[in-house]
Design a protein around this motif. Structure first.
Motif, PDB file in Angstrom:
ATOM      1  N   LEU A  71       0.847  -1.184   0.000  1.00 38.82           N
ATOM      2  CA  LEU A  71       0.000   0.000   0.000  1.00 38.82           C
ATOM      3  C   LEU A  71       0.889   1.242   0.000  1.00 38.82           C
ATOM      4  O   LEU A  71       1.854   1.330   0.760  1.00 38.82           O
ATOM      5  CB  LEU A  71      -0.910   0.009   1.229  1.00 38.82           C
ATOM      6  CG  LEU A  71      -2.092  -0.955   1.204  1.00 38.82           C
ATOM      7  CD1 LEU A  71      -2.779  -0.975   2.565  1.00 38.82           C
ATOM      8  CD2 LEU A  71      -3.089  -0.595   0.117  1.00 38.82           C
ATOM      9  N   LYS A  72       0.562   2.179  -0.868  1.00 41.72           N
ATOM     10  CA  LYS A  72       1.381   3.374  -1.022  1.00 41.72           C
ATOM     11  C   LYS A  72       0.790   4.546  -0.235  1.00 41.72           C
ATOM     12  O   LYS A  72      -0.320   4.458   0.292  1.00 41.72           O
ATOM     13  CB  LYS A  72       1.512   3.715  -2.498  1.00 41.72           C
ATOM     14  CG  LYS A  72       2.245   2.616  -3.275  1.00 41.72           C
ATOM     15  CD  LYS A  72       2.244   2.858  -4.747  1.00 41.72           C
ATOM     16  CE  LYS A  72       3.110   1.824  -5.478  1.00 41.72           C
ATOM     17  NZ  LYS A  72       2.816   0.430  -5.097  1.00 41.72           N
ATOM     18  N   LYS A  73       1.545   5.625  -0.184  1.00 39.94           N
ATOM     19  CA  LYS A  73       1.109   6.819   0.557  1.00 39.94           C
ATOM     20  C   LYS A  73      -0.254   7.289   0.062  1.00 39.94           C
ATOM     21  O   LYS A  73      -1.144   7.614   0.855  1.00 39.94           O
ATOM     22  CB  LYS A  73       2.155   7.925   0.399  1.00 39.94           C
ATOM     23  CG  LYS A  73       1.812   9.214   1.117  1.00 39.94           C
ATOM     24  CD  LYS A  73       2.912  10.247   0.918  1.00 39.94           C
ATOM     25  CE  LYS A  73       2.542  11.557   1.600  1.00 39.94           C
ATOM     26  NZ  LYS A  73       3.596  12.588   1.413  1.00 39.94           N
ATOM     27  N   ASP A  74      -0.433   7.332  -1.258  1.00 43.14           N
ATOM     28  CA  ASP A  74      -1.714   7.780  -1.822  1.00 43.14           C
ATOM     29  C   ASP A  74      -2.861   6.851  -1.427  1.00 43.14           C
ATOM     30  O   ASP A  74      -4.005   7.296  -1.253  1.00 43.14           O
ATOM     31  CB  ASP A  74      -1.617   7.882  -3.346  1.00 43.14           C
ATOM     32  CG  ASP A  74      -0.748   9.039  -3.797  1.00 43.14           C
ATOM     33  OD1 ASP A  74      -0.443   9.915  -2.957  1.00 43.14           O
ATOM     34  OD2 ASP A  74      -0.375   9.076  -4.985  1.00 43.14           O
ATOM     35  N   ILE A 103     -13.004  -3.050  -4.735  1.00 39.17           N
ATOM     36  CA  ILE A 103     -12.189  -1.901  -4.333  1.00 39.17           C
ATOM     37  C   ILE A 103     -11.056  -1.763  -5.342  1.00 39.17           C
ATOM     38  O   ILE A 103     -10.057  -2.483  -5.283  1.00 39.17           O
ATOM     39  CB  ILE A 103     -11.612  -2.085  -2.917  1.00 39.17           C
ATOM     40  CG1 ILE A 103     -12.729  -2.344  -1.912  1.00 39.17           C
ATOM     41  CG2 ILE A 103     -10.811  -0.861  -2.504  1.00 39.17           C
ATOM     42  CD1 ILE A 103     -12.241  -2.570  -0.498  1.00 39.17           C
ATOM     43  N   ASP A 104     -11.232  -0.864  -6.294  1.00 36.17           N
ATOM     44  CA  ASP A 104     -10.214  -0.710  -7.331  1.00 36.17           C
ATOM     45  C   ASP A 104      -9.512   0.642  -7.267  1.00 36.17           C
ATOM     46  O   ASP A 104      -8.850   1.050  -8.218  1.00 36.17           O
ATOM     47  CB  ASP A 104     -10.827  -0.919  -8.716  1.00 36.17           C
ATOM     48  CG  ASP A 104     -11.999   0.013  -8.985  1.00 36.17           C
ATOM     49  OD1 ASP A 104     -12.270   0.881  -8.122  1.00 36.17           O
ATOM     50  OD2 ASP A 104     -12.640  -0.124 -10.033  1.00 36.17           O
ATOM     51  N   VAL A 105      -9.656   1.327  -6.131  1.00 37.41           N
ATOM     52  CA  VAL A 105      -9.034   2.649  -6.006  1.00 37.41           C
ATOM     53  C   VAL A 105      -7.751   2.598  -5.181  1.00 37.41           C
ATOM     54  O   VAL A 105      -7.060   3.599  -5.053  1.00 37.41           O
ATOM     55  CB  VAL A 105     -10.011   3.672  -5.369  1.00 37.41           C
ATOM     56  CG1 VAL A 105     -11.168   3.936  -6.300  1.00 37.41           C
ATOM     57  CG2 VAL A 105     -10.502   3.176  -4.010  1.00 37.41           C
ATOM     58  N   ILE A 106      -7.441   1.439  -4.599  1.00 34.76           N
ATOM     59  CA  ILE A 106      -6.171   1.311  -3.902  1.00 34.76           C
ATOM     60  C   ILE A 106      -5.379   0.163  -4.517  1.00 34.76           C
ATOM     61  O   ILE A 106      -5.923  -0.685  -5.221  1.00 34.76           O
ATOM     62  CB  ILE A 106      -6.357   1.075  -2.378  1.00 34.76           C
ATOM     63  CG1 ILE A 106      -7.109  -0.230  -2.115  1.00 34.76           C
ATOM     64  CG2 ILE A 106      -7.057   2.252  -1.736  1.00 34.76           C
ATOM     65  CD1 ILE A 106      -7.189  -0.581  -0.630  1.00 34.76           C
TER      66      ILE A 106
END
Length: 322
Positions: A71-74, A103-106
């Motif tokens: 998981l990245k900062k964004d 969930i395709d936004v992370i």
């Protein structure tokens, strides 16, 4: 926290400590593929991921590397989490089949193509998720994850044997670069952008090996590098021949190097190279992401990177003069 319609328990059932889950999946992959793999932390070259890298057998790579993206900062910001204080740092999102796609936004820890190529990884994720949700004690679940892996492998023993029979000798396509061109790029960087270099030489070599049928000759290309602190040897395998008089230069010009595997091998075997010759480290760091997307690396991919290296070296020389 924004869990995108899932309950907190469902969402947290998809979050794993990146190093630990990567290690377990690497053992799963070794079992199914019947090959040795090595787990590599790519933070060494500023990549937020772990790589399950295949070990080379008889100068052949049978499997592509498998990447697990953290998981990245964004992603954390999107989840409503402060990236500086979050317990979600160095974690991976691995949803089960019933949640995948919702969930395709992370960042998904493993991309769709990899899961399709290795469907047993998704089966293991589903198995872990079901065990985790039913456990209701995440500390106990984490302690039992190694046991759960063994249990999964035991249950799947018949499927694993069948999978090995069907897939063991198949060889994945690797991203490649022409050997002669790649050697030229390395030489160019060493000649022009290596201030700590005391000397180097580049040559083609021939190694004789005895076999049951006689002798073979393995052709290698080697760069011997001497810096103020280290002596480093970089070599690549060109090919094998039974002809002692084979034209090595012709073989060299016609051969290709599996470049992603080579970069991973360098990170593992020559860590001092990046510190002693930063320009080579920069080349490999910039080149690695390109190897995910392409089958063949060309001068059009390399030239912009060399331009950046020239720019950085010019700045370095200017600072040195000041």
């Amino acid at each position: 926290m924004n869990t995108f319609g899932l309950t907190k328990q469902q969402f947290e059932g998809c979050i794993y400590s990146s190093g630990y889950i990567s290690l377990l999946i690497s053992k799963l992959v070794e079992t199914y593929e019947a090959y040795d793999f090595e787990l590599m932390d790519m933070h060494k070259i500023n990549e937020d991921l772990f790589v399950i890298a295949p070990v080379e057998y008889d100068n052949k790579i049978y499997r592509k590397a498998i990447e697990l993206n953290e998981l990245k900062k964004d992603d954390l910001i999107c989840l409503g989490i402060d990236p500086k204080r979050s317990s979600y740092k160095r974690t991976i999102f691995l949803p089960p089949t019933l949640i995948r796609g919702k969930i395709d936004v992370i960042t998904n820890g493993i991309d769709e193509a990899t899961l399709n190529r290795y469907p047993y990884i998704q089966e293991f994720i589903d198995f872990l998720y079901k065990s985790r949700i039913s456990c209701n004690d995440d500390v106990l679940f984490t302690k039992n994850m190694k046991v759960l892996l063994k249990d999964f492998i035991l249950r799947k023993k018949g499927d694993i044997n069948h999978y090995i029979d069907e897939n063991h000798d198949k060889q994945d396509n690797e991203c490649v670069i022409n050997q002669a061109y790649f050697s030229h790029v390395v030489s160019y960087i060493l000649k022009n952008f290596a201030p700590n270099l005391l000397g180097y030489r580049n040559y083609l070599g021939k190694l004789r090996k005895k076999t049951d049928d006689g002798e073979i000759y393995e052709i290698i290309n080697e760069h011997d590098i001497l810096t103020t602190k280290k002596q480093i040897a970089l070599y690549t395998f060109i090919g094998s021949t039974t002809d002692i008089n084979a034209d090595m230069n012709k073989m060299f010009k016609e051969s290709n190097l599996p470049i992603q595997h080579y970069i991973l091998k360098l990170i593992r075997t020559s860590p001092g190279l990046f510190e002693e010759v930063p320009a080579l480290g920069y080349l490999f760091c910039r080149l690695y992401p390109i190897t995910r997307e392409k089958k063949v690396i060309t001068p059009l991919d390399i030239d912009p990177i060399l331009g950046e290296i020239r720019g950085e070296y010019t700045k370095y020389k200017e600072r040195e003069r000041i």
